[in-house]
Structure formats: structure tokens, C-alpha cells
Scaffold this active site. Structure first.
Site, short mmCIF file in Angstrom:
data_model
loop_
_atom_site.label_atom_id
_atom_site.label_comp_id
_atom_site.label_asym_id
_atom_site.label_seq_id
_atom_site.Cartn_x
_atom_site.Cartn_y
_atom_site.Cartn_z
N HIS A 1 0.83 -1.20 0.00
CA HIS A 1 0.00 0.00 0.00
C HIS A 1 0.87 1.26 0.00
O HIS A 1 0.51 2.26 -0.61
CB HIS A 1 -0.95 0.01 1.21
CG HIS A 1 -2.02 -1.04 1.10
ND1 HIS A 1 -3.32 -0.82 1.45
CD2 HIS A 1 -1.99 -2.32 0.65
CE1 HIS A 1 -4.05 -1.92 1.23
NE2 HIS A 1 -3.25 -2.84 0.75
N ASP B 1 -6.04 5.55 2.29
CA ASP B 1 -6.17 4.15 1.88
C ASP B 1 -7.65 3.78 1.95
O ASP B 1 -8.32 4.04 2.97
CB ASP B 1 -5.35 3.32 2.88
CG ASP B 1 -5.01 1.95 2.37
OD1 ASP B 1 -5.91 1.30 1.84
OD2 ASP B 1 -3.85 1.54 2.51
#
Ligand code: UDX
Length: 462
Positions: free
Chosen positions: A24, A115
Site C-alpha cells: 500500500h 487508503d
């Protein structure tokens, strides 16, 4: 080469908050660099627990700042679920304090990119009068499947009847093509909760940024865009490996692991073009001892050179004597500079777990794949690699859940040596590489979306 855009006056300030795992951090860092290249001030937030492995301050063209995640520097969580719990307990307060700190400066925060599995950030941002949008580190196809899972309907019926899955804008899928968490949380209730939380306030976000590109998932992007303001902005590969537009893109990444860069590159330099299988299962996947042994002996049987990434935590699973027995053929390292490896001419194929970053990196660099998915979104990515984009083959799993050494040998031969489909796969890989470059290049589909995002932000009053 393009210089970074200089703007007069103070640039709009964007915060970027990834969940601190390698898969990520990488795409969100690369996207941050793109935004900075278009003149924005970008602060990427990384947690205190990553300690020294994360630089701080002005790095590349962005600002990197630590944020307290419930752990002291270098302290590690025992399990993923424990980490998620403490992260959720600490980060809302740390984030609020940070935003308040910036509000008293010349560059208050204008937008937060978070995110997608941290949707509460949007609620927090709004409560402080700031806009925000999620960044998706998985494909549109996978997100659509998570959405259908929550909706019930055709996916639920197909799963109950154990039949083929037919859903709008998606290819027909077998049950083993679905993301693993669609079948239930198994031993990962925390991860399951995060994945399905992505939709909790999705209707309120003004931009949904996606690490994919229109051409790659055209029908699915259209279907998603009919519901939400979906903007593909990928592939988030550093410019130096893609469109080569950004002059200041020399140092390209941040690694939570220590790459054995020199060893890997020297070893690859000594090999013939297209002769090496690069093998890596990313930063999280853990194979069983038996599966690691089958993989090892499959690599040996293939007779190809191999560069195999076995993380420190997995090393004891490699069969004793394997490294000595194959010293002439292969090199085992604990972490590699993956993009440089994939860009090296000696690499002929990538045996991958189909993590979305690895898949997109291989696709963007034109490297054919042998897909050996493990969990989460990887089975769906593998389906697309093999049957939709046709840039590789997918390994067949036996009834006992194991992939045999013979199957590993067969797939490597098919993709890299004298397989019937080798040339077709190579041609497709070249095609997708070109399309990936075009998407990010000036005026390309993703570049336009990034420009639009920046322009909208710049046009807003502080
Ligand atoms: C996870 C999930 O698997 C993925 O599917 C999800 O969408 C994002 O997070 P991970 O399993 O680590 O990540 O795989 P992947 O998505 O492929 O990310 C790994 C990253 O680490 C890639 O960017 C890759 O280039 C990098 N890497 C991997 C290295 O730099 N060196 C290595 O040796 C191995």
C-alpha cells in the site's frame, strides 16, 4: 524530460495516508510523487512503528512525516489484527493533531487521500472541514466483487449453488477466481472487516482514485463510474520505468525490507537475455513448508536460471541443501529491487503471487507471468492475467490444495521456453506495456485524470 511544475503562490497541500504495508505504501508514494510533479505540496504519512526504515522530511519531491500509530519506533505488532486495532485507536487523534498543526501555517491541508480500507478518515476530514477521497490499491474488478458480495444477489446465489458467476461487466468467473475473503473471513477477521468497510461511506467521497488504468479494465471502470466518481490514475510505477517524463525521479521507492540490490543486479548481468525466472510472493504471503519444497524442486526441474525472493521469515522452509544443489542455477535473496529486476533484460518471466502491485509492475514492464495466487485479491488478478489480458498462465492447484513440482515446471516451460503459447503471451505483454506507458504519458487516460484532480483542487478556495 519534464521538470516539476512550479506554481506561483503557495501550492495546495494534500495529505496521503496509506496503511503501512509495502503493497500500500508503494503505490501511494508513487502517486504522491506524480502529484508533486504537477505542483502540489504532498505530505505522505508513515507510522512511527516503521522507525528508521522510513525516511522523514523532504524526500524525493514530497514531504514524509511520521504519525503515531500506537507503537514506539521499531516496536512490532504480534499479529495483523493486533496492529489494526492499535492503529485504529491511535491514528485518528494523531491525524487530527497534524491537520490542526498545519492549519496554522501557510499551507493548511486542502485534501486527504486515504487508503480505501480506512474510510473513517473521510468522516474525520469532513468534521475538520476538509475534503477527502479513497485510494484503491486493488483493481476495479476486485472492488466490484466485494461490492456484489455485500449486495447478495447473483454472487450469493452462484456461491450457494456452486455455479459459474455472471455479473455485469465482469468475465464469467469460477468460484476459485473470486477474492478469497468473499468466501468468508477465515483466520483474518480484522482484514475482512477492513476490506468490506471500504463501502461504508463511499457515496460521500468526491474522488475515488484507483491504481489501474481505463484501457486495462474498461468495462468495469465504466460500470463502477456509473455509481461513483471513479478515476483511474495508474499504473503508479515510477516514471523512470515507464514514461520517463519526470526528471527528478531518480530514487524511486521506500522499502520496509532490505533489498540485496547489488547482488541481484550483478547476478542478472551475468545471465543471457530472457533466461531467468524471477520468483517472488510479495511482502505478506506465507507458503506451507510442503509447498515451499514443491516450489523449490519445481524450479530445479525447470532447468531455468532463477532469482527467488524468500523473506527472512520464510527462509527455514527452503529444503536443506537446495541452495547448494542449485548454486549454478539460482540465487536466493531475502528482498530484491523488484522494479529494477523486472526491467532487466535477463528476466524471461515472473512467477508471482499476483499481488496487485507485482501484477501491474510486470504488466507495465512487459514481463510474462506464471500466476500462483495465494489469498485476498490475488485469485481474481490471476484470472485476468491468464484469461483476460493473456499475459501469462495460471498454475493449477491439486485437489489437496498443493501445486506440484511438475506443474511448476510445466508452467515455466510454457511461458519462457518452448511452450505453444509463449509467443502469443510475449506479444500480449508488449501490447500491455505500451498501453500502460501511454496511460501515464502526457494526455494519456490516467494523466488526464491526475491533471483534472489537480486542477479541481487548485481552483478551490482555501
Ligand atoms: C498486498 C496484496 O497482496 C495486494 O494484492 C494488494 O492489492 C496490495 O497489498 P503484497 O502481498 O506485498 O501486497 O504484494 P504486492 O501488491 O505485489 O506488493 C509488493 C510490493 O513489494 C511490490 O511493489 C514489489 O515491487 C515490492 N517488492 C516485492 C520488492 O520491492 N522486492 C521484493 O523482493 C518483493
Amino acid at each position: 524530460m519534464e521538470m516539476r511544475k512550479q506554481r506561483t503562490g503557495s501550492a495546495s497541500h494534500v495529505l496521503v495516508l496509506p496503511l503501512p504495508i509495502q503493497g500500500h505504501i508503494n503505490p501511494m508514494l508513487q502517486f504522491s510523487k506524480r502529484l508533486a510533479s504537477k505542483g502540489l505540496k504532498v505530505t505522505l504519512l508513515t507510522p512511527t512503528s516503521t522507525g528508521n526504515s522510513m525516511p522523514q522530511g523532504n524526500v524525493f519531491s514530497i514531504n514524509i512525516e511520521h504519525i503515531f500509530d500506537g507503537y514506539k519506533e521499531g516496536e512490532r505488532a504480534a499479529t495483523a489484527d493486533e496492529y489494526i486495532e492499535r492503529f485504529m485507536g491511535a491514528v485518528p487523534l494523531s491525524l487530527t493533531e497534524l491537520i490542526e498543526k498545519y492549519s496554522a501555517t501557510q499551507t493548511p491541508v486542502k485534501f486527504i487521500i486515504y487508503d480505501s480500507i480506512l474510510p473513517w478518515v473521510l468522516d474525520l476530514a469532513k468534521s475538520l472541514g476538509i475534503e477527502g477521497g479513497p485510494f484503491f490499491t486493488q483493481t476495479c474488478a476486485v472492488t466490484a466483487l466485494y461490492y456484489h458480495k455485500l449486495q447478495g444477489g447473483a454472487l450469493k446465489t452462484a456461491m450457494e449453488e456452486k455455479s459459474l458467476v455472471s455479473l455485469p461487466s465482469l468475465p464469467q468467473l469460477e468460484l476459485n477466481d473470486l477474492p478469497s475473503l468473499v468466501h468468508g473471513p477465515g483466520s483474518y477477521p480484522g482484514v475482512y472487516g477492513l476490506i468490506f468497510s471500504q463501502f461504508s461511506n463511499i457515496d460521500e467521497a468526491s474522488w475515488l482514485l484507483w491504481n489501474t488504468f481505463n484501457e486495462l479494465e474498461d468495462e468495469i471502470v465504466d460500470w463502477m463510474a456509473s455509481k461513483w466518481p471513479v478515476k483511474p490514475i495508474g499504473p503508479t510505477i515510477p516514471s523512470m520505468f515507464l514514461d520517463k517524463r519526470l526528471e527528478d525521479d531518480k530514487e524511486y521507492g521506500i522499502s520496509l525490507f532490505n533489498p540485496n540490490s547489488e547482488t541481484c543486479m550483478k547476478w542478472l548481468d551475468s545471465k543471457e537475455p530472457g533466461s531467468v525466472v524471477y520468483v517472488s510472493f510479495g511482502s505478506l504471503a506465507a507458503l506451507t513448508d510442503d509447498q515451499m519444497a514443491e516450489l523449490a524442486w519445481g524450479l530445479k526441474r525447470s532447468n531455468a536460471h532463477f532469482l527467488w525472493v524468500v523473506r527472512e521469515s520464510e527462509k527455514q522452509k527452503v529444503p536443506a541443501n537446495f541452495a547448494e544443489e542449485t548454486a549454478e542455477m539460482g540465487l536466493i535473496v531475502t528482498w530484491s529491487p523488484q522494479l529494477e529486476v523486472l526491467a532487466h533484460k535477463s528476466v524471461g518471466c515472473f512467477m508471482t503471487h499476483c499481488g496487485w502491485n507485482s501484477t501491474l509492475e510486470a504488466l507495465s514492464l512487459g514481463v510474462p507471468m506464471v500466476a500462483m495466487p495465494q489469498w485476498t485479491d490475488q485469485p481474481t488478478n490471476a484470472k485476468f492475467v491468464a484469461d483476460v489480458w493473456q499475459v501469462g498462465v495460471r498454475i493449477k492447484v491439486g485437489e489437496n490444495g498443493m501445486v506440484t513440482r511438475e506443474e511448476i515446471e510445466r508452467c515455466i516451460t510454457e511461458v519462457m521456453m518452448d511452450g505453444e503459447r509463449r509467443d502469443e503471451i510475449r506479444t500480449n505483454s508488449e501490447k500491455w506495456k505500451k498501453l500502460a506507458i501511454m496511460a501515464m504519458d502526457e494526455g494519456g487516460s490516467s494523466d488526464k485524470n491526475i491533471e483534472e484532480f489537480v486542477a479541481k483542487l487548485e481552483s478551490k478556495q482555501q
